[in-house]
Design an enzyme around this catalytic site. Structure first.
Site, PDB file in Angstrom:
ATOM      1  N   LYS A  32       2.935  24.316  -1.333  1.00 41.00           N
ATOM      2  CA  LYS A  32       1.552  23.814  -1.244  1.00 41.00           C
ATOM      3  C   LYS A  32       1.561  22.303  -1.490  1.00 41.00           C
ATOM      4  CE  LYS A  32      -0.360  28.246  -2.701  1.00 41.00           C
ATOM      5  NZ  LYS A  32      -1.102  28.999  -3.742  1.00 41.00           N
ATOM      6  N   ARG A  88       0.823  -1.220   0.000  1.00 39.12           N
ATOM      7  CA  ARG A  88       0.000   0.000   0.000  1.00 39.12           C
ATOM      8  C   ARG A  88       0.849   1.258   0.000  1.00 39.12           C
ATOM      9  NH1 ARG A  88      -3.320   1.602  -2.712  1.00 39.12           N
ATOM     10  NH2 ARG A  88      -4.172  -0.493  -2.523  1.00 39.12           N
ATOM     11  N   LYS A 114       6.551  37.561   1.639  1.00 39.86           N
ATOM     12  CA  LYS A 114       5.274  37.676   0.949  1.00 39.86           C
ATOM     13  C   LYS A 114       4.480  38.845   1.516  1.00 39.86           C
ATOM     14  CE  LYS A 114       3.191  33.796  -0.143  1.00 39.86           C
ATOM     15  NZ  LYS A 114       3.339  33.789  -1.608  1.00 39.86           N
ATOM     16  N   GLU A 124       7.877  39.246  -2.775  1.00 37.25           N
ATOM     17  CA  GLU A 124       6.650  39.292  -3.582  1.00 37.25           C
ATOM     18  C   GLU A 124       6.248  40.739  -3.857  1.00 37.25           C
ATOM     19  OE1 GLU A 124       3.053  36.674  -2.740  1.00 37.25           O
ATOM     20  OE2 GLU A 124       2.308  38.624  -2.085  1.00 37.25           O
TER      21      GLU A 124
END
Length: 285
Positions: A137, A102, A169, A202
């Site tokens: 992410k 698995r 950011k 950013e």
């Protein structure tokens, strides 16, 4: 970026934790009906189309579960595959093969999906100099194999985590009091802590691009949610003062247009958070 030693350590942690989670105090299904000395073989069968990824990771899993397991590889990582292809054979203890099954499938299905999506983005940029980047992410706990899959698909890794690159950011900038303050404080921090980390900042508009360039000392400017024309203006304004990166809602329909604006990199969270697992099976034979 992280070292190869750090990366290998992350892979080992993933395997150890996944086996702990899945096996617990024993694979009682196998222990109940398969004698410990029984041996067998299984094949990794492709039931889909895409780019295979995770073959080398599967070998690590099999070795962790049982060092006596033998893997015969027919198709390597990064190779296009189609329905019916056999990627490898694994032979040895039947109990051990089933214990690893698995985790091998879960990992390879997801890694192959990420590699397949990355390769589709890379192909869309053919003929340009723009490179595809992943993001943070990722799925908590398995970032290392997801970023590995991006590289197998022809993309490049952004920073691995919060510790190997500085990325200022919008929230960092706002909390720090503005772009000049955030960059200056960052430079002071790096000097005080004797760290050699690249700085990415950013920008939300052209005015912020100008502020970043004025502050100086930045490795790359992230052009967040810029339209095509503003991206072209930003690239022209930045010139060779630092590298450029486009990000924000970039997909298969828009990625080529952003590349043609002249940016060095395009980052996409979709490479890791919006994919469908490639269908694979491990079958005894």
């Amino acid at each position: 970026m992280i070292t190869q030693e750090q990366f290998q350590a992350e892979l080992q942690i993933i395997i150890e934790n996944a086996i702990r989670e899945d096996v617990g105090d024993g694979d009682h299904s196998s222990l109940a009906c398969i004698p410990s000395l029984v041996t067998g073989r299984a094949k990794l069968l492709v039931k889909d189309q895409g780019i295979i990824a995770g073959v080398d990771f599967a070998k690590m899993i099999f070795q962790y579960v049982d060092q006596s397991l033998k893997v015969e590889t027919f198709i390597n990582d990064g190779t296009p595959v189609k329905y019916g292809d056999i990627v490898f054979h694994v032979s040895g203890s039947s109990q051990s093969i089933l214990k690893a099954e698995r985790l091998v499938l879960n990992s390879m299905q997801r890694m192959s999906a990420i590699a397949t999506k990355t390769k589709s983005f890379v192909d869309l940029l053919e003929g340009t100099t723009t490179k595809v980047l992943d993001t943070r992410k990722t799925t908590p706990g398995i970032r290392a194999i997801e970023k590995w899959a991006v590289k197998i698909g022809g993309g490049e890794n952004h920073r691995f985590a919060l510790y190997d690159m500085i990325m200022l950011k919008d929230n960092h900038i706002d909390f720090a009091g503005g772009i000049p303050q955030a960059i200056q404080k960052t430079k002071e921090y790096l000097k005080a802590t004797n760290r050699d980390l690249k700085i990415i900042v950013e920008a939300r508009n052209l005015d912020e691009v100008t502020q970043i360039l004025t502050a100086g000392g930045v490795y790359r400017i992230l052009l967040d949610n810029f339209d095509y024309e503003t991206t072209k203006d930003a690239v022209k304004l930045i010139g060779d003062q630092c590298l450029t990166e486009s990000s924000g809602n970039i997909n298969e329909k828009t990625i080529r247009n952003y590349a043609e604006c002249g940016v060095n990199y395009i980052s996409s969270g979709a490479l890791t958070h919006s994919i469908y697992n490639l269908d694979l099976s491990l079958k005894a034979f």
